[in-house]
Design a protein around this motif. Structure first.
Motif, PDB file in Angstrom:
ATOM      1  N   TYR A 184       5.150  61.318 -59.421  1.00 15.95           N
ATOM      2  CA  TYR A 184       5.540  62.149 -60.727  1.00 15.95           C
ATOM      3  C   TYR A 184       6.970  61.211 -61.175  1.00 15.95           C
ATOM      4  O   TYR A 184       7.124  60.884 -60.105  1.00 15.95           O
ATOM      5  CB  TYR A 184       5.024  63.556 -60.448  1.00 15.95           C
ATOM      6  N   ARG A 185       7.018  61.340 -61.926  1.00 17.59           N
ATOM      7  CA  ARG A 185       8.230  61.113 -63.191  1.00 17.59           C
ATOM      8  C   ARG A 185       8.797  62.255 -63.572  1.00 17.59           C
ATOM      9  O   ARG A 185       8.138  62.781 -64.305  1.00 17.59           O
ATOM     10  CB  ARG A 185       7.864  60.274 -63.779  1.00 17.59           C
ATOM     11  N   ALA A 186      10.217  62.303 -62.230  1.00 19.87           N
ATOM     12  CA  ALA A 186      10.467  63.535 -62.866  1.00 19.87           C
ATOM     13  C   ALA A 186      11.136  63.826 -64.314  1.00 19.87           C
ATOM     14  O   ALA A 186      11.192  64.709 -65.222  1.00 19.87           O
ATOM     15  CB  ALA A 186      11.873  64.040 -61.726  1.00 19.87           C
ATOM     16  N   GLY A 187      12.151  62.686 -64.695  1.00 21.52           N
ATOM     17  CA  GLY A 187      12.333  62.183 -66.042  1.00 21.52           C
ATOM     18  C   GLY A 187      11.362  61.403 -67.365  1.00 21.52           C
ATOM     19  O   GLY A 187      10.259  61.367 -66.855  1.00 21.52           O
ATOM     20  N   SER A 188      12.250  61.730 -68.381  1.00 24.53           N
ATOM     21  CA  SER A 188      10.692  61.509 -70.075  1.00 24.53           C
ATOM     22  C   SER A 188      11.315  59.868 -70.027  1.00 24.53           C
ATOM     23  O   SER A 188      10.422  59.298 -70.661  1.00 24.53           O
ATOM     24  CB  SER A 188      11.490  62.132 -71.329  1.00 24.53           C
ATOM     25  N   HIS A 189      11.407  58.979 -69.088  1.00 24.43           N
ATOM     26  CA  HIS A 189      12.037  57.809 -69.520  1.00 24.43           C
ATOM     27  C   HIS A 189      11.374  56.655 -68.404  1.00 24.43           C
ATOM     28  O   HIS A 189      11.193  57.306 -67.200  1.00 24.43           O
ATOM     29  CB  HIS A 189      13.277  56.790 -69.463  1.00 24.43           C
ATOM     30  N   LEU A 200      11.870  53.876 -67.296  1.00 24.13           N
ATOM     31  CA  LEU A 200      12.973  54.016 -66.289  1.00 24.13           C
ATOM     32  C   LEU A 200      13.211  54.704 -64.973  1.00 24.13           C
ATOM     33  O   LEU A 200      13.591  53.878 -64.187  1.00 24.13           O
ATOM     34  CB  LEU A 200      13.855  53.160 -66.631  1.00 24.13           C
ATOM     35  N   ASP A 201      12.662  55.975 -65.348  1.00 22.83           N
ATOM     36  CA  ASP A 201      13.045  56.533 -64.174  1.00 22.83           C
ATOM     37  C   ASP A 201      12.516  56.834 -63.129  1.00 22.83           C
ATOM     38  O   ASP A 201      10.689  56.603 -63.669  1.00 22.83           O
ATOM     39  CB  ASP A 201      13.031  57.924 -64.521  1.00 22.83           C
ATOM     40  N   PRO A 202      12.895  57.063 -61.642  1.00 17.96           N
ATOM     41  CA  PRO A 202      12.207  56.504 -60.414  1.00 17.96           C
ATOM     42  C   PRO A 202      11.361  57.742 -60.030  1.00 17.96           C
ATOM     43  O   PRO A 202      11.075  58.449 -61.108  1.00 17.96           O
ATOM     44  CB  PRO A 202      13.165  57.033 -59.839  1.00 17.96           C
ATOM     45  N   LEU A 203      10.131  56.698 -59.433  1.00 13.81           N
ATOM     46  CA  LEU A 203       8.687  57.982 -58.916  1.00 13.81           C
ATOM     47  C   LEU A 203       9.058  58.217 -58.036  1.00 13.81           C
ATOM     48  O   LEU A 203       9.664  58.224 -56.777  1.00 13.81           O
ATOM     49  CB  LEU A 203       7.493  56.752 -59.047  1.00 13.81           C
ATOM     50  N   HIS A 204       8.120  59.662 -57.689  1.00 13.73           N
ATOM     51  CA  HIS A 204       8.392  60.723 -56.551  1.00 13.73           C
ATOM     52  C   HIS A 204       7.069  60.682 -55.857  1.00 13.73           C
ATOM     53  O   HIS A 204       5.939  61.132 -56.413  1.00 13.73           O
ATOM     54  CB  HIS A 204       9.101  61.541 -56.813  1.00 13.73           C
ATOM     55  N   SER A 205       7.186  60.960 -55.142  1.00 11.31           N
ATOM     56  CA  SER A 205       5.460  61.630 -54.130  1.00 11.31           C
ATOM     57  C   SER A 205       5.449  62.921 -54.257  1.00 11.31           C
ATOM     58  O   SER A 205       6.425  63.729 -53.747  1.00 11.31           O
ATOM     59  CB  SER A 205       5.377  60.648 -52.488  1.00 11.31           C
ATOM     60  N   PHE A 206       4.238  63.412 -54.541  1.00 14.31           N
ATOM     61  CA  PHE A 206       3.829  64.801 -53.756  1.00 14.31           C
ATOM     62  C   PHE A 206       2.886  65.026 -52.627  1.00 14.31           C
ATOM     63  O   PHE A 206       1.747  64.530 -52.583  1.00 14.31           O
ATOM     64  CB  PHE A 206       3.385  65.225 -55.070  1.00 14.31           C
ATOM     65  N   PRO A 207       3.735  64.761 -51.381  1.00 14.35           N
ATOM     66  CA  PRO A 207       3.231  64.984 -49.895  1.00 14.35           C
ATOM     67  C   PRO A 207       1.968  65.956 -49.949  1.00 14.35           C
ATOM     68  O   PRO A 207       1.179  65.537 -49.337  1.00 14.35           O
ATOM     69  CB  PRO A 207       4.164  64.995 -49.546  1.00 14.35           C
ATOM     70  N   GLN A 208       1.932  67.238 -50.317  1.00 12.83           N
ATOM     71  CA  GLN A 208       0.922  67.684 -49.763  1.00 12.83           C
ATOM     72  C   GLN A 208      -0.825  67.623 -51.194  1.00 12.83           C
ATOM     73  O   GLN A 208      -1.864  67.749 -50.358  1.00 12.83           O
ATOM     74  CB  GLN A 208       1.236  69.093 -50.062  1.00 12.83           C
ATOM     75  N   GLN A 209      -0.187  66.410 -51.643  1.00 15.67           N
ATOM     76  CA  GLN A 209      -2.112  66.349 -52.750  1.00 15.67           C
ATOM     77  C   GLN A 209      -1.505  64.858 -52.092  1.00 15.67           C
ATOM     78  O   GLN A 209      -0.963  64.295 -52.820  1.00 15.67           O
ATOM     79  CB  GLN A 209      -1.790  66.647 -53.815  1.00 15.67           C
ATOM     80  N   LYS A 210      -3.329  64.430 -53.109  1.00 25.88           N
ATOM     81  CA  LYS A 210      -3.261  62.898 -52.762  1.00 25.88           C
ATOM     82  C   LYS A 210      -4.682  62.825 -53.839  1.00 25.88           C
ATOM     83  O   LYS A 210      -5.032  63.495 -54.156  1.00 25.88           O
ATOM     84  CB  LYS A 210      -4.216  62.373 -51.434  1.00 25.88           C
ATOM     85  N   VAL A 211      -4.771  61.546 -54.523  1.00 23.65           N
ATOM     86  CA  VAL A 211      -5.713  61.111 -55.292  1.00 23.65           C
ATOM     87  C   VAL A 211      -6.949  60.282 -55.136  1.00 23.65           C
ATOM     88  O   VAL A 211      -6.457  59.396 -53.713  1.00 23.65           O
ATOM     89  CB  VAL A 211      -4.988  60.098 -56.330  1.00 23.65           C
ATOM     90  N   LEU A 212      -8.072  60.465 -55.490  1.00 19.94           N
ATOM     91  CA  LEU A 212      -9.032  59.883 -54.807  1.00 19.94           C
ATOM     92  C   LEU A 212      -9.111  58.725 -56.263  1.00 19.94           C
ATOM     93  O   LEU A 212      -9.141  59.363 -57.061  1.00 19.94           O
ATOM     94  CB  LEU A 212      -9.913  60.198 -53.996  1.00 19.94           C
ATOM     95  N   PHE A 213     -10.061  57.534 -56.027  1.00 17.81           N
ATOM     96  CA  PHE A 213     -10.214  56.948 -56.656  1.00 17.81           C
ATOM     97  C   PHE A 213     -11.293  55.552 -56.440  1.00 17.81           C
ATOM     98  O   PHE A 213     -11.736  55.766 -54.477  1.00 17.81           O
ATOM     99  CB  PHE A 213      -8.546  56.109 -57.275  1.00 17.81           C
ATOM    100  N   ARG A 214     -12.111  55.035 -57.102  1.00 15.00           N
ATOM    101  CA  ARG A 214     -13.057  53.851 -56.913  1.00 15.00           C
ATOM    102  C   ARG A 214     -12.724  52.825 -56.031  1.00 15.00           C
ATOM    103  O   ARG A 214     -11.376  52.677 -56.853  1.00 15.00           O
ATOM    104  CB  ARG A 214     -13.566  53.629 -58.085  1.00 15.00           C
ATOM    105  N   SER A 215     -12.792  51.960 -55.254  1.00 19.70           N
ATOM    106  CA  SER A 215     -12.337  50.445 -54.941  1.00 19.70           C
ATOM    107  C   SER A 215     -13.057  49.826 -55.939  1.00 19.70           C
ATOM    108  O   SER A 215     -12.112  49.155 -55.764  1.00 19.70           O
ATOM    109  CB  SER A 215     -13.464  50.420 -53.710  1.00 19.70           C
TER     110      SER A 215
END
Length: 322
Positions: A49-54, A56-71
């Motif tokens: 997730y991105r804490a700011g609205s721009h 160029l704002d850095p991305l942060h990880s949310f370790p309690q969740q993960k995204v599943l996606f198709r290979s």
């Protein structure tokens, strides 16, 4: 695609929902994987997730969740907890490898729903019975899973009435006929097969009940009361004192099917019997119940509200022979 069935393969006659790629019998599982659109993997990555609205704002990880996606397409499937155990499309098909190679089972359909969020395969077990000598019902084993929170990995004995292609889960009790593995646990195919008792116990019990239902004649009053019970629903608002709601369209449809207009409704096994009551409901759910498209109807009939309605019909019919 506009319908829920994204890809599907089958052998034999075109399925009742009219979808899928036809295969010759006894194809290797690898051929099934290609034709059914199951030749990809479920991958996972951290939720960012991105804490700011721009941008160029850095991305942060949310370790309690993960995204599943198709290979293959990289399309997202779901956001789940870190404890979620993935069941791959290949595992759904591999579940049947020994059953088809040495157990006499035959895969008849497999496919992908909701762009990969739900997966299933269905195999004929070789078991069958003829009620009153002509009404053939065959036994099947369904394995399905979902990664969108709607379904645990479920191995379920299922029957198909040949004359109308209606499906009915074999559920003789809450602990028989199906094995459900929640996604917080590792899917162990061998353990599931052992728990199911792949042998014949569930089918034998179900077969006895089918014949008993066919022997149980019902009066017009009993049939009307049976359907009225199934298609009457309480108000959802807890503070409402109004009358219960009745699905008049559904009630009229099943009565019409039962009174001779359903597929196989005039057979000796079904005409004026408790077995006919059950099959009027299964035909309504599988073939007539309102749905946006055939894919939605399949999803409901096997996994959703339609499957629940069929189970209620079965339970209510069993009360008639208790």
């Amino acid at each position: 695609m506009s319908h829920l069935v994204q890809t599907m393969a089958y052998v034999g006659a075109t399925p009742w929902h009219g979808l899928g790629n036809q295969l010759e019998s006894n194809q290797p599982l690898e051929v099934w994987a290609d034709a059914a659109g199951m030749n990809w993997r479920i991958e996972e990555t951290d939720v960012m997730y991105r804490a700011g609205s721009h941008d160029l704002d850095p991305l942060h990880s949310f370790p309690q969740q993960k995204v599943l996606f198709r290979s293959d397409t990289k399309k997202p499937l779901a956001t789940v907890s870190k404890r979620y155990q993935v069941v791959q499309p290949s595992e759904i098909l591999d579940f049947y490898r020994d059953l088809t190679e040495v157990g006499g089972y035959q895969l008849e359909t497999a496919g992908v729903l909701k762009e990969g969020r739900k997966l299933w395969a269905l195999a004929r077990t070789g078991q069958s019975t003829k009620i009153a000598g002509v009404d053939e019902v065959r036994g099947y084993l369904l394995l399905a899973t979902a990664c969108d929170g709607t379904l645990a990995t479920t191995a379920q004995f299922t029957s198909v009435r040949v004359v109308c292609n209606n499906t009915l889960q074999i559920a003789l009790g809450r602990s028989r006929g199906a094995v459900k593995v929640p996604h917080r646990s590792q899917f162990d195919p061998r353990a599931v097969k052992e728990e199911l008792g792949i042998a014949i116990s569930s089918w034998d019990g179900f077969m006895v009940r089918m014949h008993e239902l066919a022997d149980r004649k019902v009066s017009q009053v009993e049939s009307e009361r049976f359907f009225q019970r199934l298609f009457t629903y309480p108000w959802t608002k807890p503070d409402s004192n109004g009358p219960d709601k009745v699905n008049e369209r559904g009630l009229k449809a099943v009565l019409n099917l039962f009174e001779g207009n359903g597929r196989g409704a005039t057979l000796e096994s079904a005409a004026g019997t408790a077995w006919g009551l059950v099959n009027s409901v299964t035909e309504y759910v599988d073939h007539q119940q309102r749905a946006r498209n055939a894919g939605n109807r399949l999803d409901s009939a096997w996994f959703g509200a339609g499957a629940a309605l069929k189970q209620r019909a079965w339970d209510a019919a069993i009360e008639l022979i208790a």
